[in-house]
Design a protein around this motif. Structure first.
Motif, PDB file in Angstrom:
ATOM      1  N   THR A  14       0.827  -1.211   0.000  1.00 30.06           N
ATOM      2  CA  THR A  14       0.000   0.000   0.000  1.00 30.06           C
ATOM      3  C   THR A  14       0.859   1.257   0.000  1.00 30.06           C
ATOM      4  OG1 THR A  14      -1.747  -1.175   1.206  1.00 30.06           O
ATOM      5  CG2 THR A  14      -1.827   1.235   1.219  1.00 30.06           C
ATOM      6  N   ALA A  15       1.830   1.298   0.912  1.00 30.08           N
ATOM      7  CA  ALA A  15       2.708   2.471   0.998  1.00 30.08           C
ATOM      8  C   ALA A  15       3.533   2.618  -0.278  1.00 30.08           C
ATOM      9  CB  ALA A  15       3.627   2.344   2.215  1.00 30.08           C
ATOM     10  N   GLY A  16       4.010   1.500  -0.832  1.00 31.40           N
ATOM     11  CA  GLY A  16       4.786   1.563  -2.066  1.00 31.40           C
ATOM     12  C   GLY A  16       3.966   2.108  -3.215  1.00 31.40           C
ATOM     13  N   PHE A  17       2.705   1.680  -3.316  1.00 30.77           N
ATOM     14  CA  PHE A  17       1.831   2.196  -4.373  1.00 30.77           C
ATOM     15  C   PHE A  17       1.639   3.702  -4.231  1.00 30.77           C
ATOM     16  CE2 PHE A  17      -2.576   3.511  -5.236  1.00 30.77           C
ATOM     17  CZ  PHE A  17      -2.580   3.401  -6.621  1.00 30.77           C
ATOM     18  N   LEU A  18       1.381   4.173  -3.020  1.00 25.63           N
ATOM     19  CA  LEU A  18       1.149   5.605  -2.813  1.00 25.63           C
ATOM     20  C   LEU A  18       2.417   6.414  -3.056  1.00 25.63           C
ATOM     21  CD1 LEU A  18      -1.154   5.464   0.340  1.00 25.63           C
ATOM     22  CD2 LEU A  18      -1.806   6.117  -1.982  1.00 25.63           C
ATOM     23  N   TRP A  19       3.558   5.854  -2.688  1.00 21.53           N
ATOM     24  CA  TRP A  19       4.832   6.542  -2.945  1.00 21.53           C
ATOM     25  C   TRP A  19       5.066   6.691  -4.447  1.00 21.53           C
ATOM     26  CZ3 TRP A  19       8.701   9.057  -0.474  1.00 21.53           C
ATOM     27  CH2 TRP A  19       9.914   9.200  -1.137  1.00 21.53           C
ATOM     28  N   LEU A  20       4.863   5.616  -5.201  1.00 25.43           N
ATOM     29  CA  LEU A  20       5.049   5.680  -6.647  1.00 25.43           C
ATOM     30  C   LEU A  20       4.049   6.632  -7.296  1.00 25.43           C
ATOM     31  CD1 LEU A  20       5.695   1.909  -7.443  1.00 25.43           C
ATOM     32  CD2 LEU A  20       7.378   3.773  -7.415  1.00 25.43           C
ATOM     33  N   LEU A  21       2.814   6.621  -6.797  1.00 22.93           N
ATOM     34  CA  LEU A  21       1.811   7.548  -7.315  1.00 22.93           C
ATOM     35  C   LEU A  21       2.232   8.988  -7.063  1.00 22.93           C
ATOM     36  CD1 LEU A  21      -1.003   8.188  -8.488  1.00 22.93           C
ATOM     37  CD2 LEU A  21      -1.923   7.944  -6.156  1.00 22.93           C
ATOM     38  N   ASP A  22       2.749   9.254  -5.880  1.00 20.77           N
ATOM     39  CA  ASP A  22       3.193  10.612  -5.559  1.00 20.77           C
ATOM     40  C   ASP A  22       4.353  11.028  -6.445  1.00 20.77           C
ATOM     41  OD1 ASP A  22       2.921  12.796  -3.257  1.00 20.77           O
ATOM     42  OD2 ASP A  22       5.054  12.520  -3.676  1.00 20.77           O
ATOM     43  N   ARG A  23       5.319  10.110  -6.665  1.00 16.01           N
ATOM     44  CA  ARG A  23       6.457  10.426  -7.526  1.00 16.01           C
ATOM     45  C   ARG A  23       5.980  10.735  -8.944  1.00 16.01           C
ATOM     46  NH1 ARG A  23       9.648  12.718  -4.929  1.00 16.01           N
ATOM     47  NH2 ARG A  23       7.712  12.943  -3.724  1.00 16.01           N
ATOM     48  N   TRP A  24       5.005   9.968  -9.413  1.00 21.15           N
ATOM     49  CA  TRP A  24       4.462  10.208 -10.756  1.00 21.15           C
ATOM     50  C   TRP A  24       3.788  11.572 -10.834  1.00 21.15           C
ATOM     51  CZ3 TRP A  24      -0.764  10.537 -12.363  1.00 21.15           C
ATOM     52  CH2 TRP A  24      -0.951  10.521 -13.754  1.00 21.15           C
ATOM     53  N   GLN A  25       3.029  11.922  -9.794  1.00 20.78           N
ATOM     54  CA  GLN A  25       2.364  13.221  -9.777  1.00 20.78           C
ATOM     55  C   GLN A  25       3.372  14.365  -9.735  1.00 20.78           C
ATOM     56  OE1 GLN A  25      -0.117  12.398  -6.334  1.00 20.78           O
ATOM     57  NE2 GLN A  25      -1.958  12.391  -7.629  1.00 20.78           N
ATOM     58  N   VAL A  26       4.413  14.195  -8.927  1.00 15.74           N
ATOM     59  CA  VAL A  26       5.453  15.230  -8.850  1.00 15.74           C
ATOM     60  C   VAL A  26       6.134  15.395 -10.201  1.00 15.74           C
ATOM     61  CG1 VAL A  26       7.701  15.784  -7.848  1.00 15.74           C
ATOM     62  CG2 VAL A  26       5.842  14.966  -6.383  1.00 15.74           C
ATOM     63  N   GLY A  27       6.399  14.281 -10.854  1.00 13.55           N
ATOM     64  CA  GLY A  27       7.043  14.335 -12.159  1.00 13.55           C
ATOM     65  C   GLY A  27       6.202  15.041 -13.202  1.00 13.55           C
ATOM     66  N   ARG A  28       4.891  15.034 -13.016  1.00 17.69           N
ATOM     67  CA  ARG A  28       4.005  15.728 -13.951  1.00 17.69           C
ATOM     68  C   ARG A  28       3.715  17.160 -13.507  1.00 17.69           C
ATOM     69  NH1 ARG A  28       0.848  12.816 -17.469  1.00 17.69           N
ATOM     70  NH2 ARG A  28      -0.939  14.180 -17.068  1.00 17.69           N
ATOM     71  N   GLY A  29       4.422  17.596 -12.445  1.00 17.14           N
ATOM     72  CA  GLY A  29       4.236  18.958 -11.971  1.00 17.14           C
ATOM     73  C   GLY A  29       2.987  19.172 -11.150  1.00 17.14           C
ATOM     74  N   ARG A  84       6.496  11.551   3.245  1.00 17.71           N
ATOM     75  CA  ARG A  84       7.479  10.855   4.078  1.00 17.71           C
ATOM     76  C   ARG A  84       7.155   9.366   4.045  1.00 17.71           C
ATOM     77  NH1 ARG A  84       7.034  14.934   9.325  1.00 17.71           N
ATOM     78  NH2 ARG A  84       7.771  16.821   8.238  1.00 17.71           N
ATOM     79  N   PHE A  85       8.020   8.589   3.432  1.00 18.30           N
ATOM     80  CA  PHE A  85       7.717   7.170   3.234  1.00 18.30           C
ATOM     81  C   PHE A  85       7.580   6.442   4.569  1.00 18.30           C
ATOM     82  CE2 PHE A  85       8.719   2.701   2.552  1.00 18.30           C
ATOM     83  CZ  PHE A  85       7.794   2.396   1.567  1.00 18.30           C
ATOM     84  N   GLY A  86       8.369   6.808   5.546  1.00 16.22           N
ATOM     85  CA  GLY A  86       8.271   6.163   6.853  1.00 16.22           C
ATOM     86  C   GLY A  86       6.883   6.308   7.458  1.00 16.22           C
ATOM     87  N   TRP A  87       6.334   7.516   7.372  1.00 16.68           N
ATOM     88  CA  TRP A  87       4.985   7.740   7.884  1.00 16.68           C
ATOM     89  C   TRP A  87       3.928   7.075   7.000  1.00 16.68           C
ATOM     90  CZ3 TRP A  87       3.012   8.614  12.320  1.00 16.68           C
ATOM     91  CH2 TRP A  87       3.712   9.332  13.288  1.00 16.68           C
ATOM     92  N   LEU A  88       4.143   7.084   5.687  1.00 21.17           N
ATOM     93  CA  LEU A  88       3.228   6.360   4.805  1.00 21.17           C
ATOM     94  C   LEU A  88       3.140   4.895   5.205  1.00 21.17           C
ATOM     95  CD1 LEU A  88       3.796   7.506   1.096  1.00 21.17           C
ATOM     96  CD2 LEU A  88       1.729   7.772   2.476  1.00 21.17           C
ATOM     97  N   LEU A  89       4.285   4.287   5.472  1.00 22.43           N
ATOM     98  CA  LEU A  89       4.329   2.878   5.860  1.00 22.43           C
ATOM     99  C   LEU A  89       3.657   2.663   7.208  1.00 22.43           C
ATOM    100  CD1 LEU A  89       5.314   0.056   5.137  1.00 22.43           C
ATOM    101  CD2 LEU A  89       7.497   0.614   6.240  1.00 22.43           C
ATOM    102  N   ALA A  90       3.919   3.551   8.165  1.00 22.95           N
ATOM    103  CA  ALA A  90       3.329   3.414   9.495  1.00 22.95           C
ATOM    104  C   ALA A  90       1.807   3.543   9.445  1.00 22.95           C
ATOM    105  CB  ALA A  90       3.919   4.459  10.438  1.00 22.95           C
ATOM    106  N   LEU A  91       1.312   4.497   8.672  1.00 20.00           N
ATOM    107  CA  LEU A  91      -0.129   4.700   8.584  1.00 20.00           C
ATOM    108  C   LEU A  91      -0.800   3.567   7.812  1.00 20.00           C
ATOM    109  CD1 LEU A  91      -0.281   8.554   7.952  1.00 20.00           C
ATOM    110  CD2 LEU A  91      -0.511   7.315  10.107  1.00 20.00           C
ATOM    111  N   ALA A  92      -0.132   3.075   6.759  1.00 20.68           N
ATOM    112  CA  ALA A  92      -0.669   1.923   6.037  1.00 20.68           C
ATOM    113  C   ALA A  92      -0.720   0.695   6.948  1.00 20.68           C
ATOM    114  CB  ALA A  92       0.177   1.635   4.801  1.00 20.68           C
TER     115      ALA A  92
END
Length: 322
Positions: free
Chosen positions: A71-86, A96-104
């Protein structure tokens, strides 16, 4: 539990302030709270722990430790994709991936613990054990939990939008109330089991389920098996505080018939029923050239071939002329 309840739990946890820990924090909680149900798409796979709903993805091994990483990996990749598209983010938070993982992890943990409360049961130790666990404290759809969490979230969002400092408090109160409600119902269900055991000769059981009906959470529909016989009763503390109502002589479960057991174990189409049923019942209809075996789990119907989730199989006989 239904996915609306799981989503409300994740959302309420986010409204306690956890969603501010990282960008996509609320998404991690809500998606994590629903992630174990991904198994509904894998009923076709040959590996039984994944093919059965509420199996390995709901366990305290895969469900709690693997699903959060996915779950956290999917959201991290989605965020990176969004950032890359501006992409722009209204929250103004950093990811923060650590918090993403903890909340997931927190969201995923709530899922099997909630499903454990229902009579539908969950395999908490899969894939190392196919034992089904059920605490029988909640009906699968609980309007009281819906009401408490929805109210807490609504009030929190209202206060948050008006920039009130105490916007985190309503969901905290709602979550505490839901936890107390679940614990109280769990204690009541166990009390019904304990009281039933002293009711000779019927209620000494091999397996017992004490399920609350919809809305009327203080009542229990009690089903148990003893020596191949299914018994049923009801409990209402406002009728008879210390005993069951409407319990009778019971009905043979039909599983002592060798053919019923053989067909259940050897028919591929019955594999799913074989894995999830904890109170199986069977009825065999014998004809000259075929035999039809109807199955039902006593939790979902009073006799084989009736009620929800029943199934059947027809097998040929070896009679002359067939």
């Amino acid at each position: 539990m239904d996915n609306f309840t799981h989503s409300l739990v994740g959302w309420a946890l986010g409204q306690t302030g956890l969603k501010r820990k990282t960008r996509k924090g609320l998404a991690a909680l809500v998606l994590g709270a629903n992630a174990p149900d991904i198994d509904v798409f894998f009923g076709w796979v040959p590996w039984a722990p994944l093919a059965i709903h509420r199996g390995v993805t709901h366990s305290l091994v895969v469900g709690v430790w693997v699903m959060p990483v996915l779950t956290a990996g999917f959201l991290w990749l989605l965020d990176r994709w969004q950032v890359g598209r501006g992409g722009a983010f209204k929250s103004g938070l950093e990811v923060r991936f650590g918090w993403l993982l903890a909340l997931a992890f927190l969201g995923c943990l709530t899922h099997p613990l909630l499903d454990w409360q229902t009579s539908y049961a969950v395999q908490l130790l899969s894939p190392f054990s196919n034992t089904w666990f059920h605490n029988d404290s909640l009906f699968i759809i609980d309007v009281w939990i819906w009401s408490a969490l929805s109210s807490g979230i609504w009030l929190s969002r209202r206060r948050e939008k008006s920039v009130q400092a105490n916007w985190r408090r309503p969901p905290m109160i709602a979550l505490a109330a839901v936890l107390a409600y679940i614990c109280g119902n769990g204690v009541l269900s166990q009390w019904v089991v304990d009281r039933s055991q002293v009711m000779e000769p019927h209620a000494l059981h091999d397996v017992m389920v004490t399920s609350p009906p919809p809305v009327l959470f203080w009542k229990r529909d009690v089903i148990w098996r003893r020596d191949g016989v299914i018994y049923r009763g009801r409990y209402d503390p406002f009728q008879h505080f210390g005993m069951l109502d409407n319990w009778g002589e019971g009905r043979p479960d039909g599983m002592t018939d060798p053919l019923a057991r053989k067909v259940l174990m050897e028919t591929p189409e019955l594999a799913s029923f074989r894995r999830w049923s904890i109170l199986p019942m069977a009825w065999v209809k014998r004809e000259k050239c075929t035999m039809t075996v109807q199955y039902q789990d006593a939790r979902f119907g009073e006799r084989p071939g009736a009620g929800r989730l029943g199934t059947s199989a027809t097998v040929p006989t070896s009679a002359t002329g067939c």
